[in-house]
Every structure is written in structure tokens, then in C-alpha cells.
Design an enzyme around this catalytic site. Sequence first.
Site, mmCIF file in Angstrom:
data_model
loop_
_atom_site.group_PDB
_atom_site.id
_atom_site.type_symbol
_atom_site.label_atom_id
_atom_site.label_comp_id
_atom_site.label_asym_id
_atom_site.label_seq_id
_atom_site.Cartn_x
_atom_site.Cartn_y
_atom_site.Cartn_z
ATOM 1 N N GLY A 241 17.993 13.067 17.213
ATOM 2 C CA GLY A 241 17.306 14.087 17.994
ATOM 3 C C GLY A 241 18.113 15.344 18.247
ATOM 4 N N PRO A 279 21.774 10.617 13.788
ATOM 5 C CG PRO A 279 23.701 11.779 13.150
ATOM 6 C CD PRO A 279 23.232 10.445 13.667
ATOM 7 N N GLY A 280 19.631 12.900 12.106
ATOM 8 C CA GLY A 280 18.970 13.182 10.824
ATOM 9 C C GLY A 280 18.940 14.688 10.602
ATOM 10 N NE ARG A 281 14.889 18.230 14.139
ATOM 11 C CZ ARG A 281 13.618 18.274 13.765
ATOM 12 N NH1 ARG A 281 13.210 19.193 12.936
ATOM 13 N NH2 ARG A 281 12.734 17.400 14.246
ATOM 14 N NE ARG A 317 10.180 20.036 10.505
ATOM 15 C CZ ARG A 317 10.457 20.987 11.363
ATOM 16 N NH1 ARG A 317 10.652 22.222 10.930
ATOM 17 N NH2 ARG A 317 10.580 20.732 12.638
ATOM 18 C CE1 TYR A 321 5.533 17.116 14.008
ATOM 19 C CE2 TYR A 321 6.610 17.996 12.064
ATOM 20 C CZ TYR A 321 6.182 16.917 12.802
ATOM 21 O OH TYR A 321 6.416 15.648 12.347
ATOM 22 C CB CYS A 360 -8.585 24.139 -0.609
ATOM 23 S SG CYS A 360 -8.503 24.743 -2.287
ATOM 24 C CD GLU A 361 -6.268 21.455 5.472
ATOM 25 O OE1 GLU A 361 -6.514 21.098 6.613
ATOM 26 O OE2 GLU A 361 -6.668 20.823 4.471
ATOM 27 C CE1 TYR A 389 12.399 13.372 10.157
ATOM 28 C CE2 TYR A 389 13.662 15.208 11.031
ATOM 29 C CZ TYR A 389 13.388 13.851 10.982
ATOM 30 O OH TYR A 389 14.105 12.987 11.764
HETATM 31 N N1 LLP Z 1 16.266 7.544 15.150
HETATM 32 C C1 LLP Z 1 14.977 7.253 15.334
HETATM 33 C C2 LLP Z 1 14.610 5.923 15.843
HETATM 34 C C3 LLP Z 1 13.984 8.210 15.040
HETATM 35 O O1 LLP Z 1 12.703 7.916 15.231
HETATM 36 C C4 LLP Z 1 14.374 9.475 14.555
HETATM 37 C C5 LLP Z 1 13.368 10.503 14.224
HETATM 38 C C6 LLP Z 1 15.748 9.720 14.342
HETATM 39 C C7 LLP Z 1 16.674 8.733 14.668
HETATM 40 C C8 LLP Z 1 16.284 11.011 13.780
HETATM 41 O O2 LLP Z 1 15.988 12.102 14.573
HETATM 42 P P1 LLP Z 1 16.645 13.536 14.212
HETATM 43 O O3 LLP Z 1 18.125 13.423 14.426
HETATM 44 O O4 LLP Z 1 16.307 13.852 12.818
HETATM 45 O O5 LLP Z 1 16.008 14.479 15.174
HETATM 46 N N2 LLP Z 1 8.884 15.035 11.371
HETATM 47 C C9 LLP Z 1 9.418 15.662 12.554
HETATM 48 C C10 LLP Z 1 10.546 14.882 13.161
HETATM 49 C C11 LLP Z 1 10.177 13.460 13.520
HETATM 50 C C12 LLP Z 1 11.366 12.643 13.950
HETATM 51 C C13 LLP Z 1 11.027 11.205 14.073
HETATM 52 N N3 LLP Z 1 12.105 10.350 14.449
HETATM 53 C C14 LLP Z 1 9.821 17.097 12.198
HETATM 54 O O6 LLP Z 1 9.656 17.511 11.065
HETATM 55 O O7 LLP Z 1 10.265 17.826 13.072
#
Ligand code: LLP
Length: 445
Positions: A241, A279-281, A317, A321, A360-361, A389
Amino acid sequence: MDRFTYRDGVLYVEDVAVEDIAARFGTPVYVYSHGTLVTHLRQVADAFADLAPLICFSVKALSNIHLLRGLAAAGAGVDVVSGGELYRALLAGVPAQRIVFAGVGKSDEELRYAVRSGIRCVNVESEGEMRALARAAAECRMPAGAAVRVNPDVAVGSRTPAKTTTGRRGGKFGIDLDRVHEVYRLAVDDEWLRPEGLHFHLGSPVFHPRAYGDAVDKVLTVTEKLTADGAPVPTINIGGGFPADYEGSGVPGWSDFAAVIAPKLRSFVAAGGTVVMEPGRSIAANAGVLLASVRYLKTSGSRNVVITDTGMSHLIRTAFYDTFHFLWPARPRNGLSPVGRTGEHDQPDLARYDVAGPLCESSDYLAKDRLLPSLRPGDVLAIFTAGAYGMTMASHYNSLPRPAEVLVDGGDVRLIRRRETYEDLVSAEVDAEAGPAAAGTTKPA
Ligand code: LLP
């Protein structure tokens, strides 16, 4: 922070001009910087060094096996949320003991797959799932690590979209604080389950370090009670997050989060506990761009509309969003390098454009009302901060094949996913009667 830079009016990723990648592989194409991915991973590790956390990159953000391989080689584990993501992680060579598995709706097959693979732990999200995991472990006659995902019910602030807020009471994620103890005890008392600790994930992105501080406080309170009750809590997983910088400013950095979180967890770690992060994003977003080509320019009323060869099926996205992605030509006319990322600056020769995709949206826009250097058909546009993402949320809507993916490391350029073909679009249909085995699909069982 990242390795996408304009040099003499031309956009480079590391040491390669992105227009060369577009010319060689075509557009649309996702382009990733290995150096940026690995640097971000190191930055997290450095900021939280005194906790020595296990950093489990969130596969849902970016899941190409070649990128996962690179992150694993740099020391990362992964967070997966499905059997499919687990399959990718194992194929990429991520050590099983560095894999954690969240998700509210895991199937019996997925749980057995996790148990057989010997992953570090399943982050259990309901009492029913804890019982299903115990059954899976007993059936496999193998021990399984079980952690409980806590729903800490903390406020994350209004900048986190409602669609991606996950740590509030009443939602579907995790287990309410007042039920955690009881569900965790099921793991403690089970013959095959090994209690692995507590997990939370608040939402994505979360801009307030204080939200993590509040959640850690709550989880530490539960930890104390469990420990007093003879239930070991070896791990606290603080989820993902952490934000990425989409607009060029206004985002807290790793050290801001560490300053709040680390002091609270220091004594847990000193007593032998392990901290996991997901961490992902924050690692992947600014490590990737999506390159598109301008197809047509037209006016609609008073608006200049650019039609590109990519849109919501490749990067959903903005449509989904309503989020911001900076974009700029790979070789801007008149050499106009971007000043900041919001586009609202007073360079000459800029015009206002709506940048749309071919689908087409009516929500199929990448940007609206954006000041850009003048554009012509054939120009390559870079859509920034698309590494997280982006490709993982791409679909076949309108039966558009998904883009290729390219990885750059210094001066090396590697195709890590070929562009899809029309045959790829229909292959599961053509093979439908022959069944999944004939189609070569792996079904974990
Ligand atoms: N751990 C869990 C259990 C999660 O559900 C998520 C993301 C993460 C870690 C990684 O979160 P990050 O560090 O990437 O914020 N599709 C959306 C984001 C959805 C995130 C879902 N869960 C977007 O494009 O903004």
C-alpha cells in the site's frame, strides 16, 4: 528515483532510447527498467534496515516471470493471491519459504497447491478458510504455515480510492479484530498447522504513515494477548500500500513510513520476531512505461482528440479509478522536455489534448485536457508510472491482443513477453473440447 529520463530531447530507459524499442518491437509495448526495480527494492530494505524485513513483492502489481526472477535474485520474496500467481512465482524460481499467500476466496485446490509447495504461510481471511487449510494440510500430510489476516479497522484518508481500501470493518478482507484470537487458536491447536503470525493490508495507495502506526498498535495488542495465552506469533506482516509518485511530488517516501512503523516493531524484532512487507506499486509503478503510437488526430467541438493504439484494455487505471498517468512524446517536437509531471507549465508550443484509446467505450481515455507538445500520427507517446497494475490488469476487451513486454538492463534489451496474436485470443476456445490437459494448462490439484 527512476531511470526514465530525457536526454537531448529524447526519452531513454536506462541507456536505451525508447523510440528504438518501439521501432524494434512495435507499439503498444510495456517497457521496464531492471535497474529501477532493483533500486526500489533496495530503498525499502535500507529504510527499514533495523527491522531486517522479508520483502515480499506483490505479484498482482507486476507478474511477468522474468521480472519476478530478477527481484528474487535481488533477495525479494513474493505475496501471491491465487494459484496462478503461485505458479508464476515458483516458475520464476522464488524460494517457497519466501512466498506468502493472501486472498479472501482460496479454493481447496489452491490451498493444497500452497501446502504441497511448502510456502512460508497462507494468510487466512476467514474461519472457514482456516478449517479448509487444516483439511488441505491433513490430506497432503504436510505441515502448513497459517497466519491470520487481521482487519484492523483503521482510517487511511480520502486520497485512497474507496475501490482499493481494504482495512475497514464491514469490508470483505481479513478477520475482525475481536475474532482474531479465536481463529488463530485453531491454527495453534491443529495437528498440521503451524501458527505463523498476523497480517494486515490497509489499502492501496495509503498516504498516511500514521495509518500503519495505528494498525501496528492494534496488531501488537493482539500479539501480546496471544503470546500470554501460549500462542506463538513469530511474524507480523504489515502488507503493502505504500504509494508511488505519479505526479512528481506530494508523496511520502520510504523513510517517512519507516519513521512511524519501525520504532513500534523494534522490540518485536529484538525478541526474535520477523517483519514481512508486501510492497507492489511502490517498487514497480515507476519502473515501467507503456509506449503507444498516435494513430489519428481529430477535433470534437472545441477539443483536440488524439487516438492512440492503446487504451483501457491495456491500462485500465484511468478509466476505472479515474487516476492520473503522466504522458509525453518519446521525442517531443521542438525538443520540449517535460517540466514536472502535471503538465500545467508555461512552455511555448503546447496544445491541449484529450488522449483516447481505440476501444468502443466512452471511458476509454488515457488523459483529458492535457498540455502536450504538438502531436502527429506516428508519434510515440510514453505513458509513465505504468509498471504496476498495468499489464496485470490488461484484458482482451474488444479482442485487442495484449501488448508485448520488454526489459531493459543498462544497454541490454530483452523481449520478456511476445505481443499476442489473434490465435492467442481464441486458443482456449479452439481447444475447449479437447479439455485443459490437451491445451497444456496446469491445473494445481
Ligand atoms: N498485499 C495485499 C494483500 C494486497 O491486496 C495488495 C494490493 C498488496 C499487498 C500490494 O499493494 P501495493 O503495495 O501495490 O499498494 N489495482 C489497483 C490496486 C489494487 C491493490 C490491491 N491489493 C490500482 O491499480 O491502483
